[in-house]
Design an enzyme around this catalytic site. Structure first.
Site, PDB file in Angstrom:
ATOM      1  N   GLU A 123      40.126 -36.087 -15.811  1.00 26.32           N
ATOM      2  CA  GLU A 123      40.558 -36.017 -14.728  1.00 26.32           C
ATOM      3  C   GLU A 123      41.284 -34.734 -13.864  1.00 26.32           C
ATOM      4  O   GLU A 123      42.242 -34.554 -13.396  1.00 26.32           O
ATOM      5  CB  GLU A 123      41.719 -37.292 -14.407  1.00 26.32           C
ATOM      6  CG  GLU A 123      41.103 -38.419 -14.807  1.00 26.32           C
ATOM      7  CD  GLU A 123      42.029 -39.638 -14.813  1.00 26.32           C
ATOM      8  OE1 GLU A 123      43.357 -39.205 -15.084  1.00 26.32           O
ATOM      9  OE2 GLU A 123      41.742 -40.964 -14.786  1.00 26.32           O
TER      10      GLU A 123
ATOM     11  N   ASP B  13      40.147 -48.376 -18.444  1.00 29.94           N
ATOM     12  CA  ASP B  13      41.424 -48.036 -18.400  1.00 29.94           C
ATOM     13  C   ASP B  13      42.261 -49.244 -18.805  1.00 29.94           C
ATOM     14  O   ASP B  13      41.868 -50.171 -19.336  1.00 29.94           O
ATOM     15  CB  ASP B  13      41.917 -47.540 -16.897  1.00 29.94           C
ATOM     16  CG  ASP B  13      42.873 -46.388 -16.740  1.00 29.94           C
ATOM     17  OD1 ASP B  13      43.790 -46.362 -17.535  1.00 29.94           O
ATOM     18  OD2 ASP B  13      43.076 -45.652 -15.976  1.00 29.94           O
TER      19      ASP B  13
ATOM     20  N   GLU C 182      50.571 -50.315 -14.933  1.00 28.98           N
ATOM     21  CA  GLU C 182      50.191 -49.658 -13.817  1.00 28.98           C
ATOM     22  C   GLU C 182      48.960 -50.706 -13.161  1.00 28.98           C
ATOM     23  O   GLU C 182      49.129 -50.693 -11.766  1.00 28.98           O
ATOM     24  CB  GLU C 182      49.397 -48.677 -14.174  1.00 28.98           C
ATOM     25  CG  GLU C 182      48.380 -47.655 -13.192  1.00 28.98           C
ATOM     26  CD  GLU C 182      47.887 -46.529 -13.747  1.00 28.98           C
ATOM     27  OE1 GLU C 182      48.008 -46.190 -15.077  1.00 28.98           O
ATOM     28  OE2 GLU C 182      47.269 -45.828 -12.937  1.00 28.98           O
TER      29      GLU C 182
END
Lengths: 669, 669
Positions: free
Chosen positions: B277, B356, B384
């Site tokens: 990322e 994820d 998250e």
């Protein structure tokens, strides 16, 4: 960093037959604006013709007498019988050019007009031009914040604010030059969302700097305006209310206006976004929009101040499940019942379109229905929803369509242009406002071609009879010179750009298929399940918002025959079909294509149009300054890439939903 | 503002039969951690029992001899033959409680265990508990930035940083108390995205403050770790490369590690997010992940430092049109060929799931396939993607499933728990890490019930044999006391919460239907046309990502029989069906429901579950401290509202796309 002067970047002309006129200027008046006109003529003469002009002050010169003088040159004549309201006449006879006007603003506009003739290489002999501005108010609205940022700004930082101070610099004057050269006569410098320190702009703290800024503007015939915070009595005055009917609130505003106008005598007035998207306003206290606006107008009246009140009032916490509430009709519903109830120094600023600045919307139904209220048409040249100055999207053709729209409010003289100019209902304060697209970028507008929207807006507001093509050509020749191939290619790119953008983005007036918040790039469902009243209602069988009688009834807010036209699917203009109706994908358009095939085709075509635009631009290498050429080339390549993203996302979305194949078998994902 | 002590908020017990044990503590060792154990026992005795404990230092006391002493009380015995690695034994006989361990960490954990028995009102006579931690490393990863913000933080600001300084305060110690009480023995204090000043944490500038912080941790048996910037040689050292094979880079790191460990002798090592990322890493220089990790490991080795290298490496600029690239297999593809190539002091930190931290994913195929590499399982308690500590989502049941997953890497001892504990392949440095959910909020975790995830993660990492229910009960009784109705209701809410969240959000393992960037709230197509490799591929007929042999081939990264299980639609676990396959809406699940009907039903059920959770909580009014009760109530009401939004958006999306009606005729928009 050095910045360009955009369309005032005068190029030295190798030979120009009219140059002799510029050796002498005879000037009568001594006011500041006339002085500016002289300065601009001299500067233009020097930069384009290499001539140092002799300026001859001639106090005896009067309208009629001046014509008899035999000396060649340019005569600036203040003639009380001449064109009024910023209008001017330019005539040429026997080597003398007369620019005549009742006010010095007219002399300034006439001078810029004359300079444009030179820029474009036109002969001046026999010139006979009479120009009267169509719109009394020709305004730019800057959404600049005091920290220097710009809401929906795509060309750098603010030209007016930095770190909570007001800036008055050389560039401020150059901004004024550019604005005045196309006829802008009012500028709101701060964001309608009055945040941070901006509420304090009306108090003494910033008075000195604002006065200096206003003086720079005034030399160019531009009035300074401020956006105002309706809750200022609470935030600044420590009151416990901002209720427009509360005596202490009225008293506070009266006192405040006195102070503000005393500090800034040349201030034109205020722009107000109230009860909109979280801004405070009269609704908080159960008052109407008229009560709110009138309270301010009364306080500003003794100083000649006007209150420009935005109609962009709607429910921004709509439940997406609710199919009856309709943002499109919101301004109509709130303001139509108040027609005639506003003070004489209030102007309603009506956003076009009724939803927001989408690539395609119908005209606001308030135009034509409001008869006894001053009106300003608000457009946006900042391209928030039309490519954000990264895509070329020349918006003047869109504005032309709006201006030419027949509201049927009268037998004739019923177009939007007629209404906002004051012709339809004899209004005196009215006109056009554009949310501005300028910033601190060296080319002012990020994309060099986006300057055509700034130029074009001013020119169109001044002279609404100009065609979009004429304006494009003017801008192009002033900016890039008169070589035919350049003018041809650039004008073609500009004229293709709005239709192309419309083709590769959301179809047939539905709008909104953009990434939430930043409003850039495709996201078909981005606003579909959100609270902003912006839906497309696509399902397996069809798409569109039903705004006919069977739906939200929005069609009926228009005067006849528009109401019927929009109501009936067969008659409804196809570019607005999905704005007004929910339509099956298999519906046949007038082209005999199905709706879904139209969606596929137009998206492929839109990308092909951009490919053509890129090719056209590439052909200009060597004919455009390298720096500009490369800057535009880079942006256009990004536009091409991004238009493919639009095409593929939109087509894939509708294919996946409808499962109807593209008749031409092209790749859809 | 005063903060709570969460599950260490000891309540005064009106009567407790075991209180006599706490009048005297006999302690042998004099090291800091043993001192902490004594402090905690005394504090617990005072706060829960109102007893001031007498601490008797008894240097002569030795393992065997101590048992013969006749004085009643608690004996902390450092016994070289006792349980090792933080393990401990607690026994009670004749009024004496012995806590025995080979290391003082064991005494500390045993003391906290004993205190939990008291908190829960359990009798202590006849106690005989032997506990050996399952995982050598039990770590928290804080994604805290030095400006005080927390990436994916939902409970206030950082506990470790404020305005680019390292904070060591009373609360730092209380953080350490809470963490150590559940067995945490390693904490990475700064964000894996090493931004701003955080690159400088390894140099002298912050050494003094970090040393003080590390000392506070050390008293509680916690090692300090730092996230490291792979490009530090360039950013700090002024080198023109960070190539791990460049001699000057190696030399720079060797020198830097020397300085860092000299300044911070108790530092455990470093966590590294490289080539992920946008983070710099070895790929920039054409090197493998092993070359990057080993270079750092060699430099850290002389000081006993370890390098924890994240496997979260994937292409984050994927073209959504590309159906062959598969983010799920990315870590496997990059790291599997490197098995056995890492230095002994490197640990690979493997994110679960492979995509994820979605509500449902298969286990990473690296587990079981990697045999010769140290491994840490990375989970996230920060929620998250599971409600961001605004929704209740007790994640321990999910972690239990992961730990219990059979990889079939061996005949037995083949579960993820076996692998990460070191049992399967005799690894010594391995274990579990969780992205932390704490912040400066007064209750540490924003949502009071989210503390169960912090507590639970630590407890589970220490003792993986505990059930999710047992852990919930422990946490609840420690936090809210032992009243049966409270424990029953709270545990029920916790145990319902993960399944409920799964039901009302994205269906059957597909994940990702969230608002881009902030990852909160539904947006079905939010990531569908984006670059992150996170798609659902829904069309008119079906949904799911084809990861079988006919698709990305991801199923074949698993060992048999898992590979075949996932490959065959009929055998594939249904909760993961859409993760592995593209399935028609009309496909019949084992329930005999169609897929689409399952989507509708589960979304209605999920909301009903939340309604039940709200009712359960409301029944606790008066039994929970008012402040906590109201805070949780407010959040649960928001969760209910928000679960309806999920339900309606998901159901409407699929109805509009499939046009298949809900069999039960419920409202879908």
């Amino acid at each position: 960093m050095e910045y360009s002067m955009a369309w005032l970047s005068y190029h030295r002309l190798p030979f120009y037959e009219g140059q002799e006129y510029f050796r002498k200027i005879y000037v009568q008046g001594e006011d500041e604006i006339t002085g500016t006109a002289v300065y601009e003529l001299c500067r233009g003469a020097e930069e384009m013709l290499g001539i140092r002009t002799e300026v001859i002050k001639w106090p005896e010169l009067s309208g009629q007498d001046g014509k008899d003088r035999q000396d060649k040159g340019i005569y600036l004549l203040t003639d009380s019988n001449g064109p009024v309201g910023g209008g001017y006449r330019i005539t040429e006879e026997n080597g003398k050019i007369h620019i005549a006007a009742a006010e010095s603003e007219g002399l300034l506009y006439g001078s810029f007009d004359l300079l444009r003739q030179v820029q474009r290489g036109f002969p001046l002999n026999g010139l006979n031009r009479l120009k009267l501005p169509d719109n009394p108010l020709r305004m730019l609205n800057h959404w600049d914040n005091m920290d220097g940022s710009i809401e929906r700004g795509y060309s750098g930082n603010s030209l007016f604010f930095r770190s909570n101070t007001v800036m008055v610099e050389e560039r401020t004057r150059d901004y004024a030059r550019l604005a005045a050269s196309v006829g802008i006569n009012g500028v709101v410098i701060n964001n309608v969302n009055v945040i941070g320190k901006a509420t304090r702009l009306i108090i003494g703290e910033y008075a000195e700097a604002l006065k200096r800024l206003g003086d720079v503007f005034a030399k160019y015939g531009i009035r300074l305006y401020l956006s105002l915070n309706f809750a200022a009595p609470m935030e600044l005055g420590g009151l416990d209310t901002a209720d427009p009917e509360a005596e202490k609130v009225r008293a506070w505003w009266q006192e405040q206006m006195k102070e503000t106008f005393c500090n800034l005598p040349s201030l034109g007035g205020f722009l107000v976004k109230a009860d909109s998207e979280g801004r405070p306003g009269p609704f908080t206290y159960g008052r109407t929009q008229a009560q709110g606006a009138n309270m301010l107008a009364e306080a500003a009246k003794p100083y000649g101040g006007i209150i420009i009140w935005r109609c962009f009032v709607y429910n921004c916490t709509q439940d997406w499940r609710d199919r009856k509430t309709d943002r499109a009709r919101s301004a109509y519903d709130y303001f139509m019942p108040l027609d005639g109830k506003f003070e004489k120094n209030v102007i309603l600023q009506i956003k076009n379109g009724p939803m927001d600045f989408q690539v395609r919307e119908p005209v606001s139904p308030l135009f034509g229905s409001l008869r006894n209220t001053n009106q300003l048409l608000e457009v946006q040249i900042a391209q928030e929803y039309t490519g954000q100055q990264r895509h070329v999207c020349y918006l003047i053709p869109q504005f032309k369509e709006v201006l030419g729209f027949h509201t049927y409010c009268r037998e004739e003289g019923d177009t939007v242009a007629d209404i906002i100019s004051g012709r339809s209902f004899s209004h005196r304060i009215c006109g056009m406002a554009a949310v501005a697209n300028t910033g601190s970028d060296t080319n002012w507008t990020g994309h060099d071609l986006a300057a055509a929207n700034w130029f074009g807006f001013g020119r169109l507001a001044f002279d609404s009879s100009l065609s979009a093509e004429e304006i494009a050509r003017e801008w192009c020749e002033c900016t890039f010179g008169t070589e035919t191939q350049v003018a041809h290619a650039v004008c073609k790119i500009l004229m293709m750009s709005w239709p192309a953008y419309e083709k590769y983005t959301s179809p047939l007036g539905i709008g909104w298929m953009v990434t939430p918040n930043n409003h850039y790039g495709p996201n078909v469902d981005g606003y579909e399940y959100d609270r902003w009243g912006t839906y497309h209602r696509a399902d397996h069988l069809g798409i569109g918002v039903e705004r006919g009688k069977a739906g939200t009834g929005y069609t009926q807010t228009y005067l006849e025959p528009n109401a019927s036209l929009y109501e009936e699917i067969e008659k409804c203009p196809e570019e607005l079909l999905l704005f007004f109706h929910h339509i099956p994908y298999t519906y046949r358009l007038k082209s005999n294509k199905t709706l879904i095939q139209h969606i596929y085709d137009s998206h492929f075509e839109g990308v092909e149009d951009v490919e053509e635009m890129v090719t056209l631009w590439q052909g200009l290498k060597g004919k455009i300054p390298d720096e500009v050429f490369e800057r535009v080339k880079t942006r256009m390549e990004q536009q091409l890439e991004h238009s493919r993203e639009w095409r593929d996302q939109i087509n894939s979305y509708f294919y996946r939903k409808s499962f109807i194949l593209d008749e031409k078998g092209r790749t859809i994902y």
